[in-house]
Design a protein around this motif. Structure first.
Motif, PDB file in Angstrom:
ATOM      1  N   PHE A 324       0.853  -1.376  -0.059  1.00  0.00           N
ATOM      2  CA  PHE A 324       0.303   0.125  -0.028  1.00  0.00           C
ATOM      3  C   PHE A 324       0.851   1.281  -0.003  1.00  0.00           C
ATOM      4  O   PHE A 324       0.389   2.257  -0.314  1.00  0.00           O
ATOM      5  N   GLY A 325       2.038   1.129   0.255  1.00  0.00           N
ATOM      6  CA  GLY A 325       3.059   2.363   0.357  1.00  0.00           C
ATOM      7  C   GLY A 325       4.380   2.250   0.878  1.00  0.00           C
ATOM      8  O   GLY A 325       5.190   1.676   0.595  1.00  0.00           O
ATOM      9  N   ALA A 326       4.198   2.333   2.260  1.00  0.00           N
ATOM     10  CA  ALA A 326       5.239   1.942   3.360  1.00  0.00           C
ATOM     11  C   ALA A 326       4.411   1.748   4.699  1.00  0.00           C
ATOM     12  O   ALA A 326       3.680   2.306   5.180  1.00  0.00           O
ATOM     13  N   LEU A 327       5.522   0.975   5.534  1.00  0.00           N
ATOM     14  CA  LEU A 327       5.281   0.816   6.816  1.00  0.00           C
ATOM     15  C   LEU A 327       6.258   1.311   7.566  1.00  0.00           C
ATOM     16  O   LEU A 327       7.664   1.274   7.600  1.00  0.00           O
ATOM     17  N   VAL A 328       6.191   2.442   8.469  1.00  0.00           N
ATOM     18  CA  VAL A 328       6.936   3.251   9.342  1.00  0.00           C
ATOM     19  C   VAL A 328       7.112   2.481  10.595  1.00  0.00           C
ATOM     20  O   VAL A 328       6.129   2.594  11.421  1.00  0.00           O
ATOM     21  N   GLN A 329       8.259   2.072  10.998  1.00  0.00           N
ATOM     22  CA  GLN A 329       8.399   1.544  12.185  1.00  0.00           C
ATOM     23  C   GLN A 329       9.141   2.646  13.531  1.00  0.00           C
ATOM     24  O   GLN A 329       9.944   3.120  13.075  1.00  0.00           O
ATOM     25  N   THR A 330       8.538   2.695  14.296  1.00  0.00           N
ATOM     26  CA  THR A 330       8.662   3.729  15.265  1.00  0.00           C
ATOM     27  C   THR A 330       9.211   2.807  16.821  1.00  0.00           C
ATOM     28  O   THR A 330       8.935   1.753  16.943  1.00  0.00           O
ATOM     29  N   THR A 331       9.975   3.509  17.694  1.00  0.00           N
ATOM     30  CA  THR A 331      10.265   3.018  18.974  1.00  0.00           C
ATOM     31  C   THR A 331       9.749   3.802  20.120  1.00  0.00           C
ATOM     32  O   THR A 331       9.452   4.840  19.988  1.00  0.00           O
ATOM     33  N   ALA A 332       9.766   2.919  21.095  1.00  0.00           N
ATOM     34  CA  ALA A 332       9.684   3.412  22.590  1.00  0.00           C
ATOM     35  C   ALA A 332       8.156   4.007  22.439  1.00  0.00           C
ATOM     36  O   ALA A 332       7.788   5.330  22.641  1.00  0.00           O
ATOM     37  N   PRO A 333       7.300   3.201  22.374  1.00  0.00           N
ATOM     38  CA  PRO A 333       7.033   1.848  22.261  1.00  0.00           C
ATOM     39  C   PRO A 333       7.218   1.463  20.586  1.00  0.00           C
ATOM     40  O   PRO A 333       7.055   2.307  19.869  1.00  0.00           O
ATOM     41  N   ASP A 334       7.395   0.275  20.416  1.00  0.00           N
ATOM     42  CA  ASP A 334       7.327  -0.429  19.005  1.00  0.00           C
ATOM     43  C   ASP A 334       6.103  -0.398  18.627  1.00  0.00           C
ATOM     44  O   ASP A 334       5.097  -1.251  18.644  1.00  0.00           O
ATOM     45  N   VAL A 335       5.980   0.322  17.551  1.00  0.00           N
ATOM     46  CA  VAL A 335       4.594   0.639  16.832  1.00  0.00           C
ATOM     47  C   VAL A 335       4.989   0.892  15.330  1.00  0.00           C
ATOM     48  O   VAL A 335       5.879   1.449  15.037  1.00  0.00           O
ATOM     49  N   ALA A 336       4.145   0.035  14.520  1.00  0.00           N
ATOM     50  CA  ALA A 336       4.114   0.179  12.814  1.00  0.00           C
ATOM     51  C   ALA A 336       3.190   0.963  12.451  1.00  0.00           C
ATOM     52  O   ALA A 336       1.792   1.062  13.137  1.00  0.00           O
ATOM     53  N   VAL A 337       3.242   1.938  11.657  1.00  0.00           N
ATOM     54  CA  VAL A 337       2.259   2.801  10.950  1.00  0.00           C
ATOM     55  C   VAL A 337       2.304   2.672   9.399  1.00  0.00           C
ATOM     56  O   VAL A 337       3.302   2.703   8.745  1.00  0.00           O
ATOM     57  N   GLU A 338       0.955   2.470   8.882  1.00  0.00           N
ATOM     58  CA  GLU A 338       0.685   2.549   7.546  1.00  0.00           C
ATOM     59  C   GLU A 338       0.805   4.128   6.936  1.00  0.00           C
ATOM     60  O   GLU A 338       0.066   4.686   7.537  1.00  0.00           O
ATOM     61  N   VAL A 339       1.643   3.932   6.056  1.00  0.00           N
ATOM     62  CA  VAL A 339       1.377   5.529   5.243  1.00  0.00           C
ATOM     63  C   VAL A 339       1.441   5.218   3.662  1.00  0.00           C
ATOM     64  O   VAL A 339       2.125   4.164   3.174  1.00  0.00           O
ATOM     65  N   ASP A 340       0.745   6.055   2.996  1.00  0.00           N
ATOM     66  CA  ASP A 340       0.917   5.739   1.470  1.00  0.00           C
ATOM     67  C   ASP A 340       1.958   6.568   1.046  1.00  0.00           C
ATOM     68  O   ASP A 340       2.580   7.280   1.543  1.00  0.00           O
ATOM     69  N   VAL A 341       2.486   6.263  -0.243  1.00  0.00           N
ATOM     70  CA  VAL A 341       3.834   6.873  -0.593  1.00  0.00           C
ATOM     71  C   VAL A 341       3.624   8.410  -0.805  1.00  0.00           C
ATOM     72  O   VAL A 341       4.524   9.131  -0.767  1.00  0.00           O
ATOM     73  N   GLU A 342       2.196   8.867  -0.955  1.00  0.00           N
ATOM     74  CA  GLU A 342       2.365  10.294  -1.167  1.00  0.00           C
ATOM     75  C   GLU A 342       2.492  11.002   0.075  1.00  0.00           C
ATOM     76  O   GLU A 342       3.332  11.967   0.092  1.00  0.00           O
ATOM     77  N   VAL A 343       2.011  10.581   1.317  1.00  0.00           N
ATOM     78  CA  VAL A 343       2.531  10.963   2.442  1.00  0.00           C
ATOM     79  C   VAL A 343       3.886  10.622   2.671  1.00  0.00           C
ATOM     80  O   VAL A 343       4.502  11.555   3.201  1.00  0.00           O
ATOM     81  N   LEU A 344       4.245   9.587   2.509  1.00  0.00           N
ATOM     82  CA  LEU A 344       5.888   9.548   2.515  1.00  0.00           C
ATOM     83  C   LEU A 344       6.638  10.471   2.013  1.00  0.00           C
ATOM     84  O   LEU A 344       7.754  10.941   2.533  1.00  0.00           O
ATOM     85  N   ALA A 345       6.363  10.860   0.712  1.00  0.00           N
ATOM     86  CA  ALA A 345       7.066  11.900  -0.065  1.00  0.00           C
ATOM     87  C   ALA A 345       6.994  13.231   0.464  1.00  0.00           C
ATOM     88  O   ALA A 345       7.747  14.070   0.773  1.00  0.00           O
ATOM     89  N   ASP A 346       5.786  13.473   0.660  1.00  0.00           N
ATOM     90  CA  ASP A 346       5.272  14.999   1.338  1.00  0.00           C
ATOM     91  C   ASP A 346       6.010  15.467   2.531  1.00  0.00           C
ATOM     92  O   ASP A 346       6.344  16.448   3.036  1.00  0.00           O
ATOM     93  N   ARG A 347       5.850  14.424   3.584  1.00  0.00           N
ATOM     94  CA  ARG A 347       6.412  14.607   4.999  1.00  0.00           C
ATOM     95  C   ARG A 347       7.903  14.571   5.136  1.00  0.00           C
ATOM     96  O   ARG A 347       8.449  14.622   6.513  1.00  0.00           O
ATOM     97  N   GLY A 348       8.628  13.898   4.200  1.00  0.00           N
ATOM     98  CA  GLY A 348      10.144  13.589   4.503  1.00  0.00           C
ATOM     99  C   GLY A 348      10.383  12.924   5.603  1.00  0.00           C
ATOM    100  O   GLY A 348      10.974  13.369   6.745  1.00  0.00           O
ATOM    101  N   LEU A 349       9.654  11.589   5.833  1.00  0.00           N
ATOM    102  CA  LEU A 349      10.000  10.913   7.060  1.00  0.00           C
ATOM    103  C   LEU A 349      11.104  10.197   7.143  1.00  0.00           C
ATOM    104  O   LEU A 349      11.430   9.145   6.394  1.00  0.00           O
TER     105      LEU A 349
END
Length: 376
Positions: A324-349
């Motif tokens: 669907f785009g990308a899965l952003v893995q975050t820490t403390a706590p470990d949580v995965a977030v679904e984002v689409d490619v447009e969000v990934l490009a616009d927000r510079g994650l």
């Protein structure tokens, strides 16, 4: 009790196995199955899944425990009936077909080993090849078959031997998505057709859902969760099971009408929930994400504990591609977030960047946990 009723109450497989490996690894697990039942064994790499199958098949000697197939003891520390004599068929990622024999003769070999005449074995082998979708390909050797066709032939050979128990060790690994889907269907249909009791090792929720009646989860050599497929995937006891189910799982505790995670950073008002340990479970797609500055950090305290949502800050550990785009893995706590490619490009994650995450309270399910971390 009628013969049919007695058969229905029998245990086809009863195993309590302990296998000790050099280097300190210990498998200590129990599994039992009724006639015709299929059990999926889930677990991360190195958890002991294949060791469990090896113990059931007679490839590994037990340090303690037992394996009974039907009414017959086939393994104990003092006894190990050879694999070929215990009524078990093992099918793994490698089909292990005899390269010098045709597909038909590979299947016929299993029948010949049971005393079937050559002519009858070949006739029945052709029937089995037809059942698994290889009609007309019986004279081809393994080198002339695709990977999926080889796996079909291996399944036909395994089931032609009329085993009491079928052991499947990730047989779909290495196949492309389309071929795996086809073989999954063949496995399900043919195993059910012969009424074999089946143990299938997998790391995929789709295999468990398609093939199994029940699931056991093995981690670090022990069973950490068991139940129906729906029960296990809906209420994951560990981070691994949550990932298999496509869920985020954050352990915490409910006290005085509020749930907080183990770090104290995440909190949610839950006035109607009893005190005790509980995991917050939600889908990665339910998490909202945005980059943030320092002024946003100060504002979080005001609305992080509101009944309407749970909000917190996190840092990006990695970004993985997904359908669907990308899965952003975050820490403390470990949580995965679904984002689409447009969000990934616009927000510079970027990895290491700080983000604000929030989840509506309506998207969060609290799963009570026992003292050992399993669902209560």
């Amino acid at each position: 009790m009628t013969d049919a009723a007695a058969s229905a109450t029998r245990t086809a497989l009863d195993a309590q196995v302990r296998v000790e490996r050099a280097g300190g690894f210990v498998l200590d697990a129990a599994v039992s199955a009724s006639p015709g039942e299929t059990i999926a064994v889930l677990g991360p790499s190195g958890a002991g899944k294949s060791t469990l199958l090896g113990a059931l098949a007679g490839l590994d000697r037990l340090s303690a425990g037992h394996v009974r197939i039907g009414d017959r003891l086939v393994s104990s520390p003092e006894l190990r009936v050879p694999p070929a004599r215990r009524g078990v068929a093992l099918l793994g990622q490698d089909p292990l077909l005899f390269p010098h024999l045709s597909a038909r003769d590979n299947v016929a070999f299993a029948l010949r080993s049971r005393g079937v005449s050559r002519a009858d074995a070949r006739r029945r082998a052709e029937d089995w090849l037809s059942r698994v979708g290889l009609s007309g390909l019986g004279l081809r050797r393994p080198a002339d078959l695709s990977g999926g066709q080889q796996q079909r032939a291996a399944l036909a050979r395994a089931l032609a031997a009329a085993p009491q128990v079928v052991l499947l060790d990730e047989p779909l690994t290495g196949l492309d998505v389309e071929t795996a889907s086809e073989i999954r269907g063949v496995l399900r249909d043919q195993v059910r057709a012969v009424g074999a009791t089946t143990i299938v090792v997998t790391h995929a929720a789709v295999d468990a859902a398609a093939l199994a009646d029940r699931v056991i989860v093995v981690e670090d050599g022990t069973v950490v969760q068991s139940g129906t497929v729906a029960e296990v995937l809906r209420a994951p006891a560990t981070r691994f099971v949550a990932a298999v189910a496509g869920l985020d799982r954050v352990p915490g505790i409910v006290r005085a009408g509020a749930w907080r995670d183990e770090t104290g950073m995440l909190q949610l008002a839950v006035p109607a929930v009893a005190d005790g340990r509980a995991s917050a479970v939600f889908r990665p797609g339910a998490v909202r994400l945005r980059p943030m500055g320092r002024e946003d950090v100060r504002a979080l305290a005001a609305d992080g504990a509101a009944e309407r949502e749970m909000a917190w800050t996190a840092r990006i550990a990695r970004v993985e591609p997904s359908p669907f785009g990308a899965l952003v893995q975050t820490t403390a706590p470990d949580v995965a977030v679904e984002v689409d490619v447009e969000v990934l490009a616009d927000r510079g994650l970027d990895v290491g960047g700080e983000v604000r995450l929030s989840v509506d309270a309506s998207s969060i399910r609290l799963v009570p946990m026992s003292a050992d971390g399993a669902p209560g």
